[in-house]
Every structure is written in C-alpha cells, then in structure tokens.
Design an enzyme around this catalytic site. Structure first.
Site, PDB file in Angstrom:
ATOM      1  N   ASP A   1     108.605   8.477 123.594  1.00 29.40           N
ATOM      2  CA  ASP A   1     107.788   9.508 124.402  1.00 29.40           C
ATOM      3  C   ASP A   1     108.671  10.708 124.245  1.00 29.40           C
ATOM      4  O   ASP A   1     109.572  11.099 124.290  1.00 29.40           O
ATOM      5  CB  ASP A   1     107.828   9.116 125.940  1.00 29.40           C
ATOM      6  CG  ASP A   1     106.571   9.655 126.854  1.00 29.40           C
ATOM      7  OD1 ASP A   1     106.185  10.654 126.482  1.00 29.40           O
ATOM      8  OD2 ASP A   1     106.273   8.684 127.499  1.00 29.40           O
TER       9      ASP A   1
ATOM     10  N   ASP B   1     103.796  13.975 125.106  1.00 29.53           N
ATOM     11  CA  ASP B   1     103.542  14.383 126.460  1.00 29.53           C
ATOM     12  C   ASP B   1     102.941  15.682 126.529  1.00 29.53           C
ATOM     13  O   ASP B   1     103.252  16.488 125.881  1.00 29.53           O
ATOM     14  CB  ASP B   1     104.777  14.594 127.297  1.00 29.53           C
ATOM     15  CG  ASP B   1     104.448  14.449 128.925  1.00 29.53           C
ATOM     16  OD1 ASP B   1     103.849  13.641 129.385  1.00 29.53           O
ATOM     17  OD2 ASP B   1     105.026  15.621 129.412  1.00 29.53           O
TER      18      ASP B   1
ATOM     19  N   GLU C   1      99.125  13.222 124.639  1.00 29.90           N
ATOM     20  CA  GLU C   1      98.328  13.242 125.846  1.00 29.90           C
ATOM     21  C   GLU C   1      97.480  14.425 125.956  1.00 29.90           C
ATOM     22  O   GLU C   1      98.283  15.578 125.762  1.00 29.90           O
ATOM     23  CB  GLU C   1      99.483  13.141 126.914  1.00 29.90           C
ATOM     24  CG  GLU C   1      98.756  12.769 128.201  1.00 29.90           C
ATOM     25  CD  GLU C   1      99.785  13.273 129.401  1.00 29.90           C
ATOM     26  OE1 GLU C   1      99.451  12.636 130.555  1.00 29.90           O
ATOM     27  OE2 GLU C   1     100.554  14.072 129.262  1.00 29.90           O
TER      28      GLU C   1
ATOM     29  N   HIS D   1     101.416   5.099 133.632  1.00 29.26           N
ATOM     30  CA  HIS D   1     102.341   5.243 134.716  1.00 29.26           C
ATOM     31  C   HIS D   1     101.832   6.362 135.532  1.00 29.26           C
ATOM     32  O   HIS D   1     102.474   6.625 136.682  1.00 29.26           O
ATOM     33  CB  HIS D   1     103.706   5.774 134.176  1.00 29.26           C
ATOM     34  CG  HIS D   1     103.583   6.894 133.292  1.00 29.26           C
ATOM     35  ND1 HIS D   1     102.856   7.042 131.924  1.00 29.26           N
ATOM     36  CD2 HIS D   1     104.087   8.305 133.388  1.00 29.26           C
ATOM     37  CE1 HIS D   1     103.104   8.350 131.506  1.00 29.26           C
ATOM     38  NE2 HIS D   1     103.682   8.992 132.649  1.00 29.26           N
ATOM     39  N   ASP D   2     100.824   7.205 135.308  1.00 28.29           N
ATOM     40  CA  ASP D   2     100.330   8.240 136.024  1.00 28.29           C
ATOM     41  C   ASP D   2      99.035   7.870 136.748  1.00 28.29           C
ATOM     42  O   ASP D   2      98.312   8.533 137.720  1.00 28.29           O
ATOM     43  CB  ASP D   2      99.997   9.328 135.138  1.00 28.29           C
ATOM     44  CG  ASP D   2     101.054  10.037 134.638  1.00 28.29           C
ATOM     45  OD1 ASP D   2     102.229  10.026 135.025  1.00 28.29           O
ATOM     46  OD2 ASP D   2     100.775  10.619 133.587  1.00 28.29           O
TER      47      ASP D   2
HETATM   48  O1  ISL Z   1      96.654  16.996 136.281  1.00 29.19           O
HETATM   49  C1  ISL Z   1      96.694  16.780 135.562  1.00 29.19           C
HETATM   50  C2  ISL Z   1      95.483  16.508 134.305  1.00 29.19           C
HETATM   51  O2  ISL Z   1      94.460  17.537 134.627  1.00 29.19           O
HETATM   52  C3  ISL Z   1      97.581  15.575 135.197  1.00 29.19           C
HETATM   53  O3  ISL Z   1      97.074  14.337 135.143  1.00 29.19           O
HETATM   54  C4  ISL Z   1      98.784  15.917 134.240  1.00 29.19           C
HETATM   55  O4  ISL Z   1      98.219  16.678 133.173  1.00 29.19           O
HETATM   56  C5  ISL Z   1      99.445  14.819 133.651  1.00 29.19           C
HETATM   57  O5  ISL Z   1     100.072  14.207 134.979  1.00 29.19           O
HETATM   58  C6  ISL Z   1     100.310  14.913 132.708  1.00 29.19           C
HETATM   59  O6  ISL Z   1     101.259  14.031 132.503  1.00 29.19           O
HETATM   60  C7  ISL Z   1     102.353  13.760 131.682  1.00 29.19           C
HETATM   61  O7  ISL Z   1     103.074  14.927 132.000  1.00 29.19           O
HETATM   62  C8  ISL Z   1     103.830  15.227 133.327  1.00 29.19           C
HETATM   63  C9  ISL Z   1     104.528  13.730 133.896  1.00 29.19           C
HETATM   64  O8  ISL Z   1     104.964  13.737 135.175  1.00 29.19           O
HETATM   65  C10 ISL Z   1     103.666  12.600 133.568  1.00 29.19           C
HETATM   66  O9  ISL Z   1     104.322  11.396 133.976  1.00 29.19           O
HETATM   67  C11 ISL Z   1     103.266  12.628 132.334  1.00 29.19           C
HETATM   68  O10 ISL Z   1     102.427  11.379 131.808  1.00 29.19           O
HETATM   69  C12 ISL Z   1     104.904  15.935 133.204  1.00 29.19           C
HETATM   70  O11 ISL Z   1     106.025  15.838 132.096  1.00 29.19           O
END
Ligand code: ISL
Length: 573
Positions: A102, A208, A265, A340-341
């Site tokens: 990542d 990310d 992402e 994980h989100d």
């Molecule tokens: O609000 C969002 C999208 O419109 C969120 O989903 C956000 O963009 C997303 O959580 C991003 O995630 C990634 O980056 C974050 C981290 O906390 C997450 O775990 C990761 O997957 C910050 O690094």
C-alpha cells in the site's frame, strides 16, 4: 473485448487484501503482525490467490492504522522488520504469489521527519514539502482557515500550526498532512520510495487516494452542499486535479520498468472518461482503479454515516455502467465490494441472518469473480464474516473516523446536536463504520477466535464459534470452499470469465441482477437474486449447463428460471 486489452498476468489474477492489524497475531501482543501472515500463507494459497495486498505496514504512529506513515523505507516495529518482509516476499514467491504494498503518498504522518522539518520554519529546506497557507481573519478578527474545505474525518481540512504560524492542509486526520506534489523534490522522493520497494521484490502497489495528489493551486472555497456545516467537500478542487496525469505518468514509467501491478484508490469521481485517462491501456498511468459507486449504494453523498436505503436495482445501474464502458474504452476494472473501509457486504446489502448468511456470502463470490476485471477479496469475506452486532456498545468502535465523526457533529452543532442527529449518527456507525471490516479474523473456535493469545486490540465478534476458518476448511459446502471454487472456475474459463465481454441482461424482477459474459466461441449467463424472496423469471436465454451454483440445484425449464433466496448461478447458454 477492446483490441488494446491483451492477456496479462494481473488481469487473470485474484487479489487478497490483508489488514495486518487484524489478520493474525504471532507474538501475543494483541495486534496482528507479519509473522502471523507468513504462518497463514497456505490458507491464502488454498483459496487460489495470486496477489496479496497488505494494507500499510510502514513505520507509523497508527493514528489511522498505518495510513499515516512516518518512515516509508522501514516497517512498523509492532508489525515486524524489513528482514521479516524479505522472508514474507520469499515465502510468497515459493507459493507463486505476488506481494503488493500500500503506497500512501497523498499525505504522510505528522511524525515523519519531513513534516517535522517543514513545520519548523518558513525557510527550512523542506518548507514547501507540505501545503502551508496563512490564516484568514473574520470581521471580528478571529483566525479562520484559508478556505472552507472539510476534512474526511473531522471538520476543517486545515490545521493551525503554532510553530510555523500557518495552517497546513490535511484532508484526513490532523496527523496526516497532505504532501505538496507541486514540489519536484517531493515527486522525486516518492519515485525513490517506489524504486526502493520494487528492488526489494514488491510486485506492485495499491495507491491510497492517489487521485487527490494534485490540487487546484488557487485553493478556492467549495460550493455549499451541506448548509448546516461550516465546512464543505472540496473534492472538485482536488479529485483528479490539474496535474494528476503528469504525476501518474512519472510513476508509470517506473512501474512499467518492473512490470508492476497497480491499482489506484479513486474516491469522488464517477466520470468514465476521467477514469479512462488513467486506466486506458496506452496511457502509461495505472492498470486499474477502485471506483466507489458500488460501496456507496446505501449512503448519501454527504458520507458513509448518512444512510440511504439500498435497492438491488441500483446494483444493476452501477455495474452495467462500469462493466461495459471501462473495457470498451480500453481500460480495466478492479472488482470489489469490501475492503478495510467498508462494512461487510452481506450485512449491508444482503443478509447476515443465520439462515441466509452462507448463501449471501456465496452470492458475493459469484458477483466478484464473474464480472469483468481483476477480483479483490478482503480478509474474512471468504468466510462470510459479518458486521459487529448491534448489541456491541459504540465505545468498541475505535476507528479514527468513527471517533472523530462524533467530534465533528459536536463541532458543527456548537456542542448541541439534537437527539435526532445523535441517533442518526449511531445508526450510521452501526451500519457503515470502518470498524466492521477491521475486527480480527476468525481462525478457529478457541478463545479470541485463534487470532491472539493476548488481549485483542479491538473487539472480536462473538459469532466466531460458528463462523471460522478451521470449521469451514473441513466442510466442503462452506463459503470458503465455494469462494475457492469460484476463483478457480474464473481461471479455468478465462477466455470468457476473464476476457469475455460483459453484456447486461435485463430481467424484470428488480431483485435479480443478471449479465452475460461473451467470449469468442462461448457465453456464460450469470444471475443473482439479491433478495430474501424466491423469484421466478423468464429471459430469452436457454440455460444449457450450470457451471457454478450456490444451492444444490437450479430449477429451470427452457427460458423460465426459479431462484431461491440469494441464489446465484453461472451457466453456459
Ligand atoms: O469519503 C470518502 C470518499 O468520498 C472516503 O471514503 C475516503 O476517500 C476514503 O476513506 C479514503 O481511504 C483511504 O485513505 C484514508 C484511509 O483512512 C483509508 O483507510 C484509505 O483506504 C486516508 O489515508
């Protein structure tokens, strides 16, 4: 299939995502670690996995569980050491699996030496490695942030720094300052990190929030979409910003040299043409991206804690768009519904009630493995793991986003949220908090689900006695074995299941999602009943032979098909 799409290893691969904190603890400190992952590689291989993506393992204060990195070239000691990573890579190679790291470079940790230096003065050598702006003042002379952008986790996206007497941008937690990609030294430092890991044997990256790295440099106020809040989403000014392609092509040149696999992402973008500029085979940017439509079906645009009713019919809209338009434009999809989100898919979109749970999990296996794209499986998804049950108190929700959502509500309402607002947030957390996917893995029915001999770092869901890996490995009808079957079938039928076109099939029943995969010489029908009700439908397609089915049998006669609750099948037509 579009002529630019050539057979490639990463198109045919299946990816497994590990959340290191919650996978397996080998030393009894209650937190998962790298040795724990090494110990379970055969379990992953048994599923038919080719690529293993680890959520961040770099050195980190773990404010955002590793998405806040303080040393990109070292490993968080609570997870292991560089030497253990070398062993992990070697053990994966032995099993013909590839390691994907990542890469979190939109921001670093505020504990990174770069940030410590950057904040120390306006004239230090790293002064503009981050995004610094002077304060604004309102009519009463009160200090205000440079613009009204909201943070994804809290209220304002700007944090005041006493030391430097300026604000810095932090789109996520305050402890995650955004790096300034306008500065060529920052880009060079990232190139150096990427090369370091590729040289060490990493075969690719999950990048990310990589579409946030280029910001509109005038930093204008965002339009007001949440009238109740002082702060507004500024995504228009940083999602797929002005210099994104230049930056990605810079990285892409390194990726190409190493034949690396890359998945970016990319939240907050739903324009196919924008995405094709990134994943188009001739663009030299990324192989594929995570697009968010499928994981936002039960939430309002304001965010994951603002719930909206989910309907299976919406699934059709989302997959029909991305599954047809991306390959037609010469791009490639990443197919996922959990990570994980995200809360667990069966709990959010299907059912985790005992009588449906295994069927629902197997339906997801068909859904993920038979769309067109590279499938991503999140740890525990193959076991049908579910959300945290409702009787678990909210104090067990320890994710930074969950905790700070309560703070943000207080800040936005000047400390006086209404009972309704508080209740809505509680329901939002119970449905969609990130904590749901982060509970420790269920290995067996011994204490703490076999995850740790110590005190687990977060709550373990108590259904592990019934729902665990050891039990499912022994049962040929378990979700685990069904997922393995689906992953294998996709590869065996790759002319159709990997490289065939995706063609939507319209079925009147709104609960049935159906599509064809059309290869050069043969075609498959995939049909999934996203509901608790048995349904019967007629489609101008004659089922010839069932390839995969999550029930023991399929009732069909010519063009008429009956589906049990959450039944899903794949068949030759
Ligand atoms: O609000 C969002 C999208 O419109 C969120 O989903 C956000 O963009 C997303 O959580 C991003 O995630 C990634 O980056 C974050 C981290 O906390 C997450 O775990 C990761 O997957 C910050 O690094």
């Amino acid at each position: 299939m579009h002529s630019t799409i050539k057979p490639t290893w990463w198109r045919e691969s299946a990816v497994y995502q590990i959340y290191p904190a919650s996978f397996k603890d080998s030393n009894g400190d209650g937190l998962g670690d790298l040795q724990g992952i090494i110990d379970e590689l055969d379990y992953i291989k048994g599923l038919g996995i080719d690529i293993v993506w680890l959520s961040p393992i770099n050195k980190s204060p773990l404010v955002d569980m590793g998405y806040d990195i303080s040393d990109y070239k070292d490993i968080e000691p609570r997870y292991g050491t560089l030497e253990i990573v070398d062993t992990l890579i070697a053990e994966m190679k032995k099993r013909d699996m590839k390691f994907v790291l990542d890469l979190v470079v939109n921001h670093s940790s505020d504990q990174h030496p770069w940030f410590k230096e950057s904040k120390s003065s306006k004239t230090n050598p790293k002064a503009d490695w981050y995004i610094w702006k002077p304060a604004k003042y309102d009519q009463n002379g009160n200090r205000q942030p440079p613009n009204n952008w909201s943070s994804f986790f809290t209220a304002s996206a700007w944090k005041w720094c006493e030391e430097r007497q300026e604000y810095y941008l932090c789109l996520f937690a305050d402890e995650q300052p955004d790096l300034n990609w306008e500065n060529p030294d920052v880009r060079e430092a990232v190139h150096d990190i990427v090369t370091f890991w590729l040289e060490r044997g990493v075969r690719g990256f999950r990048l990310d929030v990589i579409n946030f790295i280029s910001k509109v440099q005038t930093f204008p106020d965002a339009e007001i979409v949440n009238p109740n809040s002082k702060y507004q989403p500024g995504t228009k000014y940083f999602a797929n910003g002005p210099r994104l392609h230049e930056y990605l092509q810079g990285l892409g040149r390194i990726f190409a040299k190493y034949d690396a696999f890359t998945v970016g992402e990319m939240p907050a973008v739903d324009d196919v043409n924008e995405i094709l500029k990134i994943v188009g085979a001739d663009r030299g940017e990324l192989n594929t991206i995570f697009q968010f439509d499928i994981v936002e079906l039960n939430q309002q645009p304001r965010g994951r804690f603002f719930l909206k009713e989910f309907t299976p019919a919406d699934v059709k809209g989302v997959i029909n768009k991305w599954q047809t338009e991306i390959p037609q434009g010469g791009g490639w999809n990443a197919v996922f519904i959990e990570n994980h989100d995200q809360a667990r898919a069966i709990s959010r979109y299907l059912s985790d009630e005992p009588q449906f749970r295994a069927y629902a999990s197997k339906l997801v296996a068909v859904f993920i493995n038979f769309q067109c794209g590279t499938p991503f499986i999140y740890q525990g998804q193959e076991l049908g793991l579910a959300n945290i049950p409702r009787d678990v108190p909210l104090k067990e929700y320890i994710d930074v986003e969950s905790i700070r959502s309560l703070d943000a509500l207080n800040e936005e309402t000047n400390g006086h949220p209404t009972a309704e607002q508080t209740e809505a947030l509680r329901r939002g957390l119970q449905a969609n908090a990130r904590d749901h996917a982060r509970t420790p893995m269920h290995w067996n029915d011994s204490e703490n689900a076999g995850f740790t001999t110590g005190k687990p770092w977060m709550v373990i869901t108590q259904d592990y006695k019934e729902w665990n890996a050891a039990k499912q490995l022994k049962d040929p009808n378990s979700p685990y074995h069904f997922w393995a079957k689906a992953i294998k079938a996709r590869k065996q039928l790759k002319d159709v299941a990997v490289y065939g076109d995706f063609v939507p099939v319209s079925i009147e029943d709104p609960n049935v999602v159906a599509f064809k995969r059309v290869g050069e010489n043969r075609s498959l029908l995939v049909a999934l009943n996203f509901s608790k009700k048995a349904v019967e439908y007629t489609a101008p397609l004659v089922v010839k032979e069932v390839v995969l089915n999550n029930y023991d049998s399929l009732k069909f006669e010519n063009t008429k098909v009956s589906l049990e609750p959450f039944q899903a099948f794949v068949a030759w037509i």
